[in-house]
Design a protein around this motif. Structure first.
Motif, PDB file in Angstrom:
ATOM      1  N   HIS A  76       0.839  -1.194   0.000  1.00 31.54           N
ATOM      2  CA  HIS A  76       0.000   0.000   0.000  1.00 31.54           C
ATOM      3  C   HIS A  76       0.879   1.251   0.000  1.00 31.54           C
ATOM      4  CE1 HIS A  76      -3.721  -2.190   1.484  1.00 31.54           C
ATOM      5  NE2 HIS A  76      -2.774  -3.039   1.840  1.00 31.54           N
ATOM      6  N   ASP A  94      -0.294  -2.592  -4.868  1.00 29.97           N
ATOM      7  CA  ASP A  94      -1.567  -3.294  -4.803  1.00 29.97           C
ATOM      8  C   ASP A  94      -2.696  -2.308  -4.515  1.00 29.97           C
ATOM      9  OD1 ASP A  94      -0.685  -6.092  -5.150  1.00 29.97           O
ATOM     10  OD2 ASP A  94       0.398  -5.737  -3.270  1.00 29.97           O
ATOM     11  N   TYR A  95      -2.427  -1.325  -3.648  1.00 32.54           N
ATOM     12  CA  TYR A  95      -3.414  -0.294  -3.318  1.00 32.54           C
ATOM     13  C   TYR A  95      -2.722   1.059  -3.225  1.00 32.54           C
ATOM     14  CZ  TYR A  95      -6.793  -3.889  -1.760  1.00 32.54           C
ATOM     15  OH  TYR A  95      -7.650  -4.962  -1.687  1.00 32.54           O
ATOM     16  N   HIS A  97      -3.703   4.835  -1.696  1.00 31.46           N
ATOM     17  CA  HIS A  97      -4.705   5.412  -0.797  1.00 31.46           C
ATOM     18  C   HIS A  97      -4.900   6.918  -0.942  1.00 31.46           C
ATOM     19  CE1 HIS A  97      -5.260   1.943   2.156  1.00 31.46           C
ATOM     20  NE2 HIS A  97      -4.349   1.509   1.300  1.00 31.46           N
ATOM     21  N   LYS A 117      -5.891  -0.514  -7.745  1.00 29.53           N
ATOM     22  CA  LYS A 117      -6.935  -0.275  -6.743  1.00 29.53           C
ATOM     23  C   LYS A 117      -6.616   1.025  -6.010  1.00 29.53           C
ATOM     24  CE  LYS A 117      -7.798  -5.209  -5.983  1.00 29.53           C
ATOM     25  NZ  LYS A 117      -9.100  -5.255  -6.660  1.00 29.53           N
ATOM     26  N   CYS A 118      -7.487   2.000  -6.145  1.00 23.91           N
ATOM     27  CA  CYS A 118      -7.244   3.327  -5.586  1.00 23.91           C
ATOM     28  C   CYS A 118      -8.367   3.742  -4.643  1.00 23.91           C
ATOM     29  CB  CYS A 118      -7.148   4.372  -6.701  1.00 23.91           C
ATOM     30  SG  CYS A 118      -5.778   4.149  -7.855  1.00 23.91           S
ATOM     31  N   GLU A 195     -14.875   0.032   0.027  1.00 25.80           N
ATOM     32  CA  GLU A 195     -13.895   0.107   1.112  1.00 25.80           C
ATOM     33  C   GLU A 195     -13.790   1.508   1.700  1.00 25.80           C
ATOM     34  OE1 GLU A 195     -12.771  -2.756   1.928  1.00 25.80           O
ATOM     35  OE2 GLU A 195     -13.221  -3.873   0.091  1.00 25.80           O
ATOM     36  N   SER A 197     -10.738   3.584   3.954  1.00 22.71           N
ATOM     37  CA  SER A 197      -9.425   3.638   4.582  1.00 22.71           C
ATOM     38  C   SER A 197      -9.444   4.791   5.593  1.00 22.71           C
ATOM     39  CB  SER A 197      -8.340   3.845   3.519  1.00 22.71           C
ATOM     40  OG  SER A 197      -7.071   4.032   4.118  1.00 22.71           O
TER      41      SER A 197
END
Length: 223
Positions: A76, A94-95, A97, A117-118, A195, A197
Motif C-alpha cells: 500500500h 496493490d493499493y 490510498h 486499486k485506488c 472500502e 481507509s
C-alpha cells in the motif's frame, strides 16, 4: 522491542473494536505502516504474520519492496504521490490510498500497465493543510475518472485532524462512511466503492465504529 507481543495486542484491539461495532470479524484489514523504521526492523515485525504493509514515500516504498521481496505481502502507498513519480512506483502497488486530483488520475492511467486499486482521498474536515477532494467536487471528478480503465476506485480515504476529540472523529468518519455508501449506489463498473481507509493508531476504534475496512497503524507496533 517485542514485535510478536505488539502485533498480538494491535490485532486483538482491532478485533475488539470490530466486535463492539457489531461487525463481522475479519471485516477490517490492518496495514502496518513502516515509515518510521528501516527494512530490517520492518521485516522483523512483518514476520509475526502481518500481510499488509504501508509506506508514505516513494523512495522508502521502493527500498522496502526490494528488501522484503521474499515475504508475501500486499503493498500500500498511503502518502501523497507527485505526478512525476507515478512512473517509478505505480506498477508495484496493490493499493494506492491518496488519489487526490484528476490530473494524478490521468497520469496513473498513462503509466499503469494493470488496473490499480485506488482510494479517493476526501478532505471532509476541509483543513487547508490536507490534500484531497472536497466533498462537493467528487461527483465531477468521477465523471472523468470513470473513463480510465487502469483505475479501480475501491473506496474513500480520509484523515481526521490531529488532536480531534471523540465528537469530531465521529462526525468526520460518519460523513465519509455516508459518502462512500452514496457513491457505491452509483453502480459504476470500475468504481465499486466498497472500502473505507480510515483510522490510525490513535483513532482506529472510532473509525471502525463508522465503517472503516482498512486501518493504517504505525506507532502502536513500535512502542
Amino acid at each position: 522491542m517485542n514485535f510478536q507481543k505488539n502485533k498480538d495486542e494491535v490485532f486483538q484491539a482491532v478485533a475488539n473494536a470490530t466486535e463492539e461495532a457489531h461487525r463481522p470479524q475479519n471485516s477490517v484489514k490492518i496495514i502496518a505502516v513502516t515509515k518510521y523504521v528501516d527494512s530490517s526492523i520492518a521485516k522483523d515485525l512483518l514476520k509475526t504474520g502481518i500481510e499488509h504493509i504501508g509506506e508514505n514515500r516513494v523512495d522508502k516504498f521502493l527500498e522496502k519492496y526490494e528488501a522484503l521481496a521474499d515475504l508475501k505481502l500486499t503493498w500500500h502507498l498511503i502518502g501523497s504521490l507527485q505526478r512525476r513519480k507515478v512512473k517509478d512506483i505505480i506498477n508495484y502497488l496493490d493499493y494506492f490510498h491518496a488519489l487526490d486530483s484528476v490530473k494524478l488520475a490521468a497520469e496513473i492511467q498513462k503509466r499503469a500497465n494493470k488496473p490499480i486499486k485506488c482510494f479517493l482521498q476526501v478532505n471532509v474536515s476541509k483543513e487547508e493543510s490536507k490534500h484531497g477532494f472536497m466533498v462537493e467536487d467528487i461527483h465531477q471528478a468521477i465523471e472523468t475518472i470513470k473513463n480510465y480503465d487502469k483505475i479501480e476506485l475501491v473506496g474513500l480515504m480520509t484523515m481526521a485532524p490531529f488532536g480531534a476529540d471523540a465528537d469530531q472523529l465521529k462526525d468526520i468518519f460518519s460523513k465519509t462512511h455516508a459518502l462512500q455508501k452514496e457513491l457505491q449506489q452509483l453502480g459504476i463498473a470500475n468504481m465499486p466503492f466498497t472500502e473505507l481507509s480510515m483510522g490510525m493508531s490513535g483513532d482506529f476504534k472510532e473509525a471502525i465504529a463508522n465503517g472503516s475496512t482498512f486501518v493504517r497503524i504505525g506507532t502502536a507496533f513500535f512502542k
